[in-house]
Motif scaffolding. Sequence first.
Motif, PDB file in Angstrom:
ATOM      1  N   ILE A  62       3.939   5.679  -5.817  1.00  0.00           N
ATOM      2  CA  ILE A  62       4.302   5.582  -7.213  1.00  0.00           C
ATOM      3  C   ILE A  62       2.949   6.384  -7.856  1.00  0.00           C
ATOM      4  CG2 ILE A  62       4.127   4.005  -9.102  1.00  0.00           C
ATOM      5  CD1 ILE A  62       6.055   2.049  -7.726  1.00  0.00           C
ATOM      6  N   ARG A  63       1.980   6.050  -7.355  1.00  0.00           N
ATOM      7  CA  ARG A  63       0.751   6.808  -7.985  1.00  0.00           C
ATOM      8  C   ARG A  63       0.649   8.376  -8.097  1.00  0.00           C
ATOM      9  NH1 ARG A  63      -4.642   6.133  -4.690  1.00  0.00           N
ATOM     10  NH2 ARG A  63      -3.914   7.176  -2.808  1.00  0.00           N
ATOM     11  N   GLY A  64       1.452   8.817  -6.961  1.00  0.00           N
ATOM     12  CA  GLY A  64       1.580  10.257  -6.905  1.00  0.00           C
ATOM     13  C   GLY A  64       0.852  10.920  -5.848  1.00  0.00           C
ATOM     14  N   ASP A  65       1.041  10.274  -4.615  1.00  0.00           N
ATOM     15  CA  ASP A  65       0.416  10.900  -3.347  1.00  0.00           C
ATOM     16  C   ASP A  65       0.969  12.020  -2.860  1.00  0.00           C
ATOM     17  OD1 ASP A  65      -1.286  10.600  -1.387  1.00  0.00           O
ATOM     18  OD2 ASP A  65      -0.750   8.356  -0.850  1.00  0.00           O
ATOM     19  N   VAL A  66       0.680  12.466  -1.729  1.00  0.00           N
ATOM     20  CA  VAL A  66       1.217  13.593  -1.225  1.00  0.00           C
ATOM     21  C   VAL A  66       2.499  13.775  -0.969  1.00  0.00           C
ATOM     22  CG1 VAL A  66       0.953  15.628   0.976  1.00  0.00           C
ATOM     23  CG2 VAL A  66      -1.069  14.288   0.096  1.00  0.00           C
ATOM     24  N   LEU A  67       3.085  12.666  -0.519  1.00  0.00           N
ATOM     25  CA  LEU A  67       4.519  12.625  -0.603  1.00  0.00           C
ATOM     26  C   LEU A  67       4.980  11.870  -1.432  1.00  0.00           C
ATOM     27  CD1 LEU A  67       4.427  11.192   3.350  1.00  0.00           C
ATOM     28  CD2 LEU A  67       4.987  13.492   2.667  1.00  0.00           C
ATOM     29  N   HIS A  68       4.558  12.171  -2.773  1.00  0.00           N
ATOM     30  CA  HIS A  68       5.091  11.723  -4.073  1.00  0.00           C
ATOM     31  C   HIS A  68       6.563  11.689  -3.980  1.00  0.00           C
ATOM     32  CE1 HIS A  68       5.349  10.205  -7.832  1.00  0.00           C
ATOM     33  NE2 HIS A  68       5.880  11.260  -8.329  1.00  0.00           N
ATOM     34  N   ASN A  69       7.190  10.235  -4.093  1.00  0.00           N
ATOM     35  CA  ASN A  69       8.416   9.966  -4.406  1.00  0.00           C
ATOM     36  C   ASN A  69       8.616   8.605  -4.878  1.00  0.00           C
ATOM     37  OD1 ASN A  69      11.341   9.624  -4.518  1.00  0.00           O
ATOM     38  ND2 ASN A  69      11.753  10.138  -2.438  1.00  0.00           N
ATOM     39  N   ALA A  70       8.807   8.750  -6.456  1.00  0.00           N
ATOM     40  CA  ALA A  70       8.944   7.543  -7.240  1.00  0.00           C
ATOM     41  C   ALA A  70      10.084   6.569  -7.107  1.00  0.00           C
ATOM     42  CB  ALA A  70       8.566   8.094  -8.830  1.00  0.00           C
ATOM     43  N   ASN A  71      11.211   7.610  -6.860  1.00  0.00           N
ATOM     44  CA  ASN A  71      12.483   6.678  -6.620  1.00  0.00           C
ATOM     45  C   ASN A  71      12.332   5.893  -5.209  1.00  0.00           C
ATOM     46  OD1 ASN A  71      13.267   8.959  -8.720  1.00  0.00           O
ATOM     47  ND2 ASN A  71      14.411   7.077  -8.964  1.00  0.00           N
ATOM     48  N   LEU A  72      11.680   6.614  -4.475  1.00  0.00           N
ATOM     49  CA  LEU A  72      11.558   5.866  -3.150  1.00  0.00           C
ATOM     50  C   LEU A  72      10.626   4.688  -3.140  1.00  0.00           C
ATOM     51  CD1 LEU A  72      12.040   5.618  -0.044  1.00  0.00           C
ATOM     52  CD2 LEU A  72      10.121   7.202   0.372  1.00  0.00           C
ATOM     53  N   GLY A  73       9.843   4.724  -4.071  1.00  0.00           N
ATOM     54  CA  GLY A  73       8.668   3.509  -4.567  1.00  0.00           C
ATOM     55  C   GLY A  73       9.652   2.593  -5.121  1.00  0.00           C
ATOM     56  N   TYR A  74      10.577   3.048  -5.983  1.00  0.00           N
ATOM     57  CA  TYR A  74      11.482   1.931  -6.762  1.00  0.00           C
ATOM     58  C   TYR A  74      12.193   1.269  -5.402  1.00  0.00           C
ATOM     59  CZ  TYR A  74      10.449   4.542 -11.004  1.00  0.00           C
ATOM     60  OH  TYR A  74       9.621   4.994 -12.013  1.00  0.00           O
ATOM     61  N   ALA A  75      12.813   1.921  -4.565  1.00  0.00           N
ATOM     62  CA  ALA A  75      13.514   1.354  -3.282  1.00  0.00           C
ATOM     63  C   ALA A  75      12.748   0.617  -2.711  1.00  0.00           C
ATOM     64  CB  ALA A  75      14.274   2.457  -2.785  1.00  0.00           C
ATOM     65  N   LEU A  76      11.156   0.833  -2.507  1.00  0.00           N
ATOM     66  CA  LEU A  76      10.510  -0.085  -1.618  1.00  0.00           C
ATOM     67  C   LEU A  76      10.600  -1.400  -2.471  1.00  0.00           C
ATOM     68  CD1 LEU A  76       7.652   2.383  -0.573  1.00  0.00           C
ATOM     69  CD2 LEU A  76       8.809   0.953   0.914  1.00  0.00           C
ATOM     70  N   ILE A  91       1.000  -0.988   0.093  1.00  0.00           N
ATOM     71  CA  ILE A  91      -0.082   0.041   0.000  1.00  0.00           C
ATOM     72  C   ILE A  91       0.878   1.345  -0.048  1.00  0.00           C
ATOM     73  CG2 ILE A  91      -1.527   1.393   1.599  1.00  0.00           C
ATOM     74  CD1 ILE A  91      -2.997  -1.319   2.254  1.00  0.00           C
ATOM     75  N   LEU A  92       1.810   1.118   0.743  1.00  0.00           N
ATOM     76  CA  LEU A  92       2.847   2.278   0.732  1.00  0.00           C
ATOM     77  C   LEU A  92       3.558   2.496  -0.645  1.00  0.00           C
ATOM     78  CD1 LEU A  92       3.750   4.049   3.136  1.00  0.00           C
ATOM     79  CD2 LEU A  92       5.644   2.589   3.441  1.00  0.00           C
ATOM     80  N   LEU A  93       3.710   1.446  -1.195  1.00  0.00           N
ATOM     81  CA  LEU A  93       4.372   1.390  -2.505  1.00  0.00           C
ATOM     82  C   LEU A  93       3.689   2.093  -3.549  1.00  0.00           C
ATOM     83  CD1 LEU A  93       6.661   0.490  -4.582  1.00  0.00           C
ATOM     84  CD2 LEU A  93       5.782  -1.918  -4.480  1.00  0.00           C
ATOM     85  N   PHE A  94       2.248   1.624  -3.324  1.00  0.00           N
ATOM     86  CA  PHE A  94       1.376   2.099  -4.331  1.00  0.00           C
ATOM     87  C   PHE A  94       0.990   3.718  -4.255  1.00  0.00           C
ATOM     88  CE2 PHE A  94      -3.567   2.280  -4.778  1.00  0.00           C
ATOM     89  CZ  PHE A  94      -3.454   2.098  -6.221  1.00  0.00           C
ATOM     90  N   ALA A  95       1.176   4.214  -2.997  1.00  0.00           N
ATOM     91  CA  ALA A  95       0.961   5.453  -2.628  1.00  0.00           C
ATOM     92  C   ALA A  95       1.953   6.196  -3.217  1.00  0.00           C
ATOM     93  CB  ALA A  95       0.740   5.696  -1.074  1.00  0.00           C
TER      94      ALA A  95
END
Lengths: 302, 356
Positions: A261-275, A255-259
């Motif tokens: 990558i899709r562009g949440d308030v704390l959008h950080n795609a690269n952190l998503g990649y790390a997750l 769920i954190l990863l989903f948030a």
Amino acid sequence: MVDQSEAQAIAIPAQPAPARASTFSWAWIGVTPFLAFAVLFLIAPTLFLIVGAFQDAQGHFTLANLADLAQPSIVRAYRISLEISITSAILGAIFGSLIAAAAVLNGLPGWLRPTLLTFSGVASQFAGVPLAFAFLATLGRTGLVTYLLNTYLGFNLYSTGFNLLSFWGLTITYLYFQIPLMILIMTPALDGLKREWREASAILGASTWQYWRYVALPVLWPSLLGATLLLFANAFGAVATAYALTGSSLNIVTILLFAQIRGDVLHNANLGYALAFGMILITGVSNGAYIWLRSRGERWLK
Amino acid sequence: MKFLELEGIQKVYGPNTVVQDFNLSVDKGEFVTFLGPSGCGKTTTLRMIAGFEIPSAGAIRINGKDVTNLKPNQRQIGMVFQAYALFPNMTVADNVAFGLKVAGQSSEAIRKRVGEMLDVIKLPQFGDRYPYQLSGGQQQRVALARALAIKPQVLLLDEPLSALDAKIRLSLREEIRSLQRSLGITTIFVTHDQEEALSMSDRIVVMNEGRVEQIGAPFEVYNFPRTRFVASFVGTLNILRGKVVDGASGRITIDDQQVIAGRSMGNLQNGEVRSVALRPESVTLNGAGEKRNAMQGIIEEVSFLGAVVRMRVRFRDNAISLDTFNNPGAPPPERGAPVTVSFQPEDLLVLEGETH
């Protein structure tokens, strides 16, 4: 005088050298769609997110994304994900194996086994929003089962501390597809236990427990291990069911990863990649452990 | 008192009676074979002795003790299965040790006994191998060692040779018999192979459709069958159709040629048509002077099988097969050649029941 071998040598016409066989096999055309699919939707995205895990927003190399995984909220998300996945995998493996064993080994009516397998085939694929809704409609605060228990048996499920939108709520929901999946995998494995093995152990003086301890469980071990790992991966990667059921109230890693990558308030795609990279590592380690354990458990196989 | 006794054994599955009124007494150290076609009840009877099936009626006693309702693991019986049934996850040594291990014997005693048994089956260097690393014959020898390691009161062999190729089968059956004799263990062997039964057994129990047709030594069963089924099932048999001319003296005609039948199942009525049986090896070709019955026929078929030449001789409506040894100095007759076949009256057996 010409001896016989010479005569044969003369009589047999020289064979033309066989044409060099083409090395191209048309069978490749058959597997091309699969290979293309795997490259486009598995290998390329995996490489992309691994690379992205080591880049910042401008595309420069950085280890900051990995360092950010140590944030308490992310560590907690990994821990909850692992706990739910391991718990649902182990419970699913135990109950699924017992149900499969009951259907295969004991003298139940003949109609039960195909019925069970058909149900399991459907239930193992029943996930996401429909499953979440089904559980909310039955075990939610105003769900049918909750209502019936309260009205007719005077038992208030939620007064026990039970909450569907919690660790155990999500685990029970996952078990809805985990147990049927285990039944589907273990049924053929249990069918592979030969009747003669049980009879041979009995005639040699072994009890039923000794047969399971020394023969059946070691034979089933690779299948049990593989199926449990599959259940773990199944739960670890699940997102739709968890999101539909709990929204963001239960912080699991998908769920954190989903948030992210899709562009949440704390959008950080690269952190998503790390997750995602972290999830790959965990799955890789569990697969490595599985291969090692299986190789130890399968020494007796060809 | 006999060592193994089966008294009035019956097994019923729903409307089907698969074994009925089975009575057998086996001496200690005796090798008894249950012989019969598939579905005759021989394996079911064996499984009742093992305890895998409970008889619907009757009693099973081993060494005077009633074991009819005991579980298999309480009977102290060894069993070898058709499909080896070695535990695939265990080495050869662990397989042989299994019965001793579950009985709680010390590791030293187990090691010693396993070594002895591997020596007995002549596989002392195979202890660390897994079943998949052995040939079929080796696996069955290990299964035999595993069954014998627990020093069973009775050894049950459920078609143990049928999954093996012909050459291994032959050598293993000699090994099994020799081992059984040296250990003096009471053994029940199940097979549908008459050659195995005849060559290995002290006594044979011929079964058909759940009933015992005849119990006797191989010589007796082969030469003096008591029923039509035994006569036709055990060994190769020529069955001819004959008409009784004089029942008192055993004179009958086969395709209008008169012969004398020395043996008969039941009385012969003059004028009746009966089936008569003649073993191929009882018949001599062109040896009319030596034997009292002689018939004229035509060679219909000649098959050269190496050591043996098999011929088929036709009379008119009837034909017989006979085997002669290959003789390089005397080539077999050509097809269509007229021949005389001869045999003794006691070799001709008039069968019971209707004509064939």
